[in-house]
Enzyme design. Structure first.
Site, PDB file in Angstrom:
ATOM      1  N   SER A   1      42.656 -63.076 -24.808  1.00 50.89           N
ATOM      2  CA  SER A   1      42.137 -63.640 -25.889  1.00 50.89           C
ATOM      3  C   SER A   1      43.142 -64.245 -27.029  1.00 50.89           C
ATOM      4  O   SER A   1      44.328 -63.957 -26.779  1.00 50.89           O
ATOM      5  CB  SER A   1      41.654 -62.346 -26.813  1.00 50.89           C
ATOM      6  OG  SER A   1      41.669 -62.724 -28.166  1.00 50.89           O
TER       7      SER A   1
ATOM      8  N   LYS B   1      43.691 -57.925 -24.747  1.00 49.99           N
ATOM      9  CA  LYS B   1      42.448 -58.125 -24.060  1.00 49.99           C
ATOM     10  C   LYS B   1      42.810 -58.875 -22.702  1.00 49.99           C
ATOM     11  O   LYS B   1      43.700 -59.712 -22.521  1.00 49.99           O
ATOM     12  CB  LYS B   1      41.511 -58.965 -24.924  1.00 49.99           C
ATOM     13  CG  LYS B   1      41.014 -58.111 -26.277  1.00 49.99           C
ATOM     14  CD  LYS B   1      39.752 -58.467 -26.683  1.00 49.99           C
ATOM     15  CE  LYS B   1      38.657 -58.377 -25.432  1.00 49.99           C
ATOM     16  NZ  LYS B   1      37.458 -58.962 -26.322  1.00 49.99           N
TER      17      LYS B   1
END
Ligand code: ARG
Length: 472
Positions: free
Chosen positions: A277, A283
């Site tokens: 991300s 992430k």
């Protein structure tokens, strides 16, 4: 040089009309097939005494030169030559002079374009079958590594009964096998030659369609000339087969997305197959399965698009049919892209066996087996169901699972319980108790893997026998 069909016209084509009607922007993908078809056609013109041998030799030589130029990226396609067929013919004539104009004898673009697409799709179907086979191989590899891995099996996305993770993966192997079978079956209808149908009615030249079919490795020729030039069923069939494959991939994608969430944490996709991300550094996103799930939509769209193009079209060729190509190319690219990634993504996926075990140990998916135990002791199934319902409720109210209960606790619901219940309720026992053909017991799953491997070797033989089977 003016247009190949310019004789009847007194005005230049409007520039926007040229743009609008041209297909060269996308049908240039058919260049190889177009030349392959032309070489077979012109060989036949020689054999049947329609075009003198020395002209045919010149044409063949010219076609091969054009092919080399195309491969080297030296051919500049022109919109005013509309499509790949006329662009190639124009280039041929530039290359060898007016004799190139003899190539189109006894042929129309209508039977020519259909032939090109049959050749194109035939090769794609062989390649896609190979890719599905690779994916099956990856799934079987993971299944073999997970013959002792138990996960909760779900219905309604609620935990239902424990199953082997290998069994779950082998379900996809069966699904992809049906996809392979469908593609192989569709090959019969793809591998038929339309050429020789002319524009729609056949041709006055004494051609030999079967000779052309044989040279191109087709199993037969179209029976009816009108059907030959207006049939696009083989593309529709491919698009529907592709839609089902994408649907299967998107179901698997959905499971991978779920399984790799923190909530499930059953699997981890390799870093090489995930993306990050731009704002949340922690992430690791399962973009590939998400995108495959999303791209399923465009493949369905391509199927609906072509079904609608063909609906109500009168026989034989209509320009509408030029709309058959982009959806087909797009579907092939979408499917190949997905399958190429899926096989290595599955092969490199880490399976979190510990977490799966934890999930199985903390659920009631072994409840059905108490029923079978009590039935074995002579209690009617309905009464057994009632006993277990009450036992499970007691567990929920007391924050326990079935294997946490003491024998006295079990016995308050039925005197039929004895010590052997603990063995019955172990996830391994529960799984191995489903010892029926097609069931999740380890011996059954091992047997299923063995059968799948045999089936896979049959499709490998088919692929082997068809790759490069077409004569150049
Ligand atoms: N570009 C055309 C197509 O893709 C080729 C056939 C053209 N035939 C014709 N009669 N205009 O359908």
């Amino acid at each position: 040089m003016s247009k190949l069909w310019g004789g009847r016209f007194t005005k230049q084509t409007n520039a926007l009309v040229e743009q609008y009607t041209a297909s060269i922007g996308f049908d240039q993908q058919l260049a190889e097939e177009d030349i392959q078809g032309s070489l077979a056609h012109v060989t036949m013109l020689d054999k049947c005494g329609i075009v003198p041998q020395e002209d045919v030799e010149t044409i063949k030589d010219g076609l091969n030169r054009v092919l080399e130029k195309i491969r080297a990226g030296e051919v500049e396609y022109s919109v005013s030559d509309e499509d790949i067929h006329m662009n190639i013919e124009k280039n041929l004539i530039q290359e060898i002079g007016a004799v190139g104009g003899k190539l189109h004898t006894g042929r129309s673009r209508n039977d020519q374009v259909a032939t090109d697409m049959h050749l194109y799709l035939r090769n794609r179907v062989i390649a896609l079958t190979g890719m599905l086979h690779e994916l099956q191989t990856s799934l079987i590899g993971q299944a073999k590594d997970n013959l002792d891995t138990i996960i909760p099996g779900y219905t309604h996305l609620q935990r239902a009964q424990p199953i082997l993770f290998a069994h779950h993966l082998m379900a996809y192997v069966s699904m992809f096998q049906r996809d392979i079978d469908r593609l192989i079956d569709s090959y019969k209808r793809i591998n038929v030659l339309p050429l020789g149908a002319g524009a729609l009615a056949g041709t006055t030249f004494p051609i030999d369609r079967h000779f052309v079919a044989e040279q191109l490795g087709f199993d037969g020729v179209y029976e009816n000339s009108l059907d030959a030039v207006s049939d696009r069923d083989f593309i529709l069939e491919f698009l529907s087969d592709a839609s089902i494959i994408m649907m299967h991939l998107s179901r698997l994608s959905e499971e991978l997305v779920l399984w790799s969430s923190t909530e499930f944490n059953f699997v981890e996709l390799d870093d090489a197959f995930c993306t990050g991300s731009s704002i949340m550094p922690q992430k690791k996103n399962p973009d590939v399965p998400e995108l495959v799930r999303g791209k399923t939509g465009r493949v369905y769209g391509n199927l609906m698009g072509l079904l609608t193009v063909l609906k109500s079209l009168p026989l034989a060729y209509n320009k509408d049919m030029q709309e058959d190509k982009e959806g087909m190319f797009d579907t092939v690219a979408t499917l190949e892209g997905a399958l190429q990634l899926f096989a290595p993504m599955i092969a490199t996926m880490k399976v979190n066996k510990g977490r799966m075990r934890e999930a199985v140990n903390t659920d009631f998916s072994n409840a059905t087996d108490i029923a079978d135990f009590l039935v074995g002791k002579g209690l009617p199934f309905r009464q057994a169901h009632e006993v277990i319902g009450k036992t499970v409720l007691y567990c929920i109210q007391n924050g326990k699972f079935l294997l946490d209960l003491k024998l006295e606790e079990f016995q308050q619901f039925s005197p039929l319980f004895d010590d052997s219940i603990y063995e019955v309720l172990k996830p391994e026992t529960v799984v191995d108790a489903r010892n029926v053909y097609g069931g999740t017991a380890s011996v059954q799953v091992q047997a299923a893997i063995g059968r799948a491997e045999e089936t896979l070797s049959v499709s490998a033989q088919w692929i082997q026998g068809h790759v490069g089977s077409e004569k150049e």
